[in-house]
Design a protein around this motif. Structure first.
Motif, PDB file in Angstrom:
ATOM      1  N   VAL A  27       4.380  -1.700  -7.877  1.00 19.94           N
ATOM      2  CA  VAL A  27       5.336  -1.864  -6.765  1.00 19.94           C
ATOM      3  C   VAL A  27       6.124  -3.156  -6.940  1.00 19.94           C
ATOM      4  O   VAL A  27       7.329  -3.210  -6.636  1.00 19.94           O
ATOM      5  N   ALA A  43       9.990   1.756   0.492  1.00 23.78           N
ATOM      6  CA  ALA A  43       8.866   1.845  -0.441  1.00 23.78           C
ATOM      7  C   ALA A  43       7.660   2.527   0.184  1.00 23.78           C
ATOM      8  O   ALA A  43       7.220   2.168   1.270  1.00 23.78           O
ATOM      9  N   ALA A  45       4.182   2.524  -0.273  1.00 22.50           N
ATOM     10  CA  ALA A  45       3.144   1.756  -0.968  1.00 22.50           C
ATOM     11  C   ALA A  45       2.034   1.426   0.004  1.00 22.50           C
ATOM     12  O   ALA A  45       2.285   0.982   1.125  1.00 22.50           O
ATOM     13  N   THR A  49      -1.853  -2.452  -3.103  1.00 23.41           N
ATOM     14  CA  THR A  49      -1.015  -2.232  -4.282  1.00 23.41           C
ATOM     15  C   THR A  49      -0.265  -3.505  -4.686  1.00 23.41           C
ATOM     16  O   THR A  49       0.429  -3.519  -5.692  1.00 23.41           O
ATOM     17  N   LYS A  51       1.919  -4.936  -2.487  1.00 22.07           N
ATOM     18  CA  LYS A  51       3.257  -4.793  -1.889  1.00 22.07           C
ATOM     19  C   LYS A  51       3.723  -6.074  -1.193  1.00 22.07           C
ATOM     20  O   LYS A  51       4.909  -6.357  -1.165  1.00 22.07           O
ATOM     21  N   ILE A 206      11.146   3.464  -3.693  1.00 24.29           N
ATOM     22  CA  ILE A 206      10.014   3.084  -4.546  1.00 24.29           C
ATOM     23  C   ILE A 206       8.803   3.890  -4.113  1.00 24.29           C
ATOM     24  O   ILE A 206       8.479   3.956  -2.921  1.00 24.29           O
ATOM     25  N   VAL A 208       4.885   4.239  -5.410  1.00 23.74           N
ATOM     26  CA  VAL A 208       3.935   3.838  -6.435  1.00 23.74           C
ATOM     27  C   VAL A 208       2.715   4.734  -6.517  1.00 23.74           C
ATOM     28  O   VAL A 208       2.033   4.776  -7.513  1.00 23.74           O
TER      29      VAL A 208
END
Ligand code: AMP
Length: 496
Positions: A27, A43, A45, A49, A51, A206, A208
């Motif tokens: 990420v 995103a 996420a 992760t 983030k 995004i 992930v």
């Protein structure tokens, strides 16, 4: 790929080096260049992760490179759903920005507003806040948004779950329209997409993890049993599997306290975090757990987000959550930053619908186990084709995982014929207890689990049982609104 290759400046690279972050997480690889380029971001996420650094690092860099704040002005705003997450994100900004000449602060409800107003007086570069308290600060004229250049909505799905939709509307109305907006969410429901449509412009998307899949590094399994036998099964597994430390989720605040009491009665160190506790008490409990002064931290879902405990190996769902997404957040407390983790759920018959919802959301069945002596009288219906239960294997006892000295009292009176049980530790197979056909699991006739009166037990007549969802919402409200001026906002009572 290095952080340097992502375009981060020297002071940040030095900090990352000192923190031992050697390469960016997926990420971060995607978010850092996009945010540095001034783009909006959407995103998907989950926590764990990386983030937070994914947005904090490029925000800090942009703030350093360009412009200054002014009295009562803020230049970057991070909105988060809970106090715990607010503290944690603020801590991240402080850590990552340690070598930079920037001012940051955190603001949430349930604590005195005056110090927060004082911090804002000179102006800030970064403010991390819960929505309700931010509205209060705005209503009191303590904050001015005219220099705001970046807005982050962190855990947007959780904010909507907790009923912050109206607060967000009010705030978005007050913020400058010309700004960079970064929206992070573990899951992208229709509601989150609707919220996003109005606020992000031409975002870089995004993703992930495949949407709604549980963190892959967490090994998940469940044990079926009857509701009221959960406390003794929990103690039994704690002993048998030698969990050195675990974060344990219970559905209700009352259930949390009851489990803590039971654990103390059995000489197990445990502390609790839930919405009835003051913020300092919650932080104290978390710190004690982090310092390994207590073996177990028992929490409601209010604590499911924002708790970042280094190298936490074990999460236990004593009860399943009331919202399937919370399962993902709960298990995301372990297996963080590439480490291995394990999440175990104790599941009884009346949780089968939630189990199905979780398995649908995560798109994977959770392997099922039974423990001899704790089989459910009220069978937990199968939820997937691979539901053939296995026996819980025995763990090697690591150092630091003490054996429980006393046998759970109720196990002796309560357990059913063990029938060649591979039971371990100090649990002794009981004398035969005759089973009454068709007895309701909650019936009080058999004195099973006498000393294990937790959320699984029936509440006294007339008692108010607080459910997790409600508790979480009302907590979230009080987080942000303790000092609200009556009538200061336009929204309908009870709608936020
Ligand atoms: P987050 O998903 O932001 O809650 O971060 C999860 C954990 O990963 C935190 O403990 C961070 O300190 C850690 N972390 C974030 N980025 C990195 C990285 N690039 N390398 C190592 N650890 C990281």
């Amino acid at each position: 790929m290095t952080f340097q290759a992502l375009g981060l400046i020297d002071p940040l690279l030095r900090t990352l080096n000192a923190l031992g972050y050697h390469k960016p997480t997926p990420v971060q690889k995607q978010a850092i260049p996009a945010v540095l380029a001034g783009r909006d971001v959407m995103a998907a996420a989950q926590t764990g992760t990386g983030k937070t650094a994914g947005f904090a690092l490029p925000i800090l860099q942009r703030l350093t490179m360009d412009g200054l704040t002014g009295p009562q002005r803020i230049r970057a705003l991070v909105l988060v759903p809970t106090r715990e997450l607010a503290e944690q994100v603020y801590e991240s900004f402080r850590n990552y920005g340690g070598n930079l000449p920037l001012r940051s602060a955190v603001a949430y409800g349930g604590v005195d507003i005056a110090p927060q107003i004082a911090k804002l007086r000179k102006g800030l570069d970064v403010l991390v806040a819960t929505p309700g308290r931010l509205i209060d600060l705005h209503d009191q004229g303590a904050i001015n948004f005219e220099l705001l250049q970046t807005l982050v909505l962190d855990e947007a799905d959780r904010m909507l779950d907790l009923g912050f939709e109206r607060d967000l509307d009010i705030l978005l109305e007050a913020l400058p329209k010309q700004r960079q907006t970064l929206l992070f969410s573990a899951t992208f429901s229709d509601e989150v997409r609707k919220l996003a449509r109005g606020i992000v412009k031409d975002p870089v998307s995004i993703q992930v993890e495949a949407a709604n899949t549980a963190v892959k590094s967490v090994k998940q399994w469940l044990v079926t049993t009857d509701k009221r036998r959960k406390p003794e099964l929990f103690l039994h597994l704690l002993n048998k599997l030698a969990w050195s430390q675990a974060l344990v989720f219970v559905k209700t605040r009352k259930g949390v306290e009851a489990l803590v009491k039971t654990l103390h009665e059995h000489g197990v160190t445990a502390d609790s975090i839930h919405g009835d506790k003051t913020q300092p008490a919650r932080l104290r409990a978390l710190e004690r757990f982090k310092r390994k002064e207590v073996r177990l931290l028992i929490a409601t879902d209010v604590a499911a987000r924002g708790l970042d405990i280094e190298a936490l190996p074990q999460v236990v769902n004593f009860d399943l959550p009331s919202v399937a997404e919370d399962y993902i957040h709960r298990i995301g407390r372990t297996g963080r930053a590439g480490m291995e983790g394990e999440a175990v759920s104790l599941v009884c018959a009346d949780e089968v619908d939630m189990l199905k919802a979780i398995e649908t959301l995560t798109r994977q069945p959770i392997p099922r186990y039974v423990e001899a002596g704790f089989e459910a009288d009220h069978r937990v219906p199968e939820t997937s084709s691979n539901a053939t239960p296995r026996k819980v294997p025995t763990a090697k006892r690591p150092s630091g995982a003490p054996q429980i000295a006393k046998a759970p009292a109720a196990a002796k009176t309560a357990a059913r014929p063990a029938g060649g049980s591979e039971s371990l530790g100090v649990w002794t197979p009981p004398e035969k207890v005759s089973k009454q056909a068709g007895r309701d699991d909650n019936a009080a006739a058999k004195p099973r689990g006498r000393s294990f009166n937790t959320s699984g037990g029936s509440a006294p007549k007339g008692a108010i049982v607080v459910t997790s969802g409600r508790g979480t919402k009302s907590q979230a409200r009080s987080d942000g609104r303790a000092a609200a001026k009556p009538g200061a906002r336009k929204s309908k009572p009870g709608s936020r």
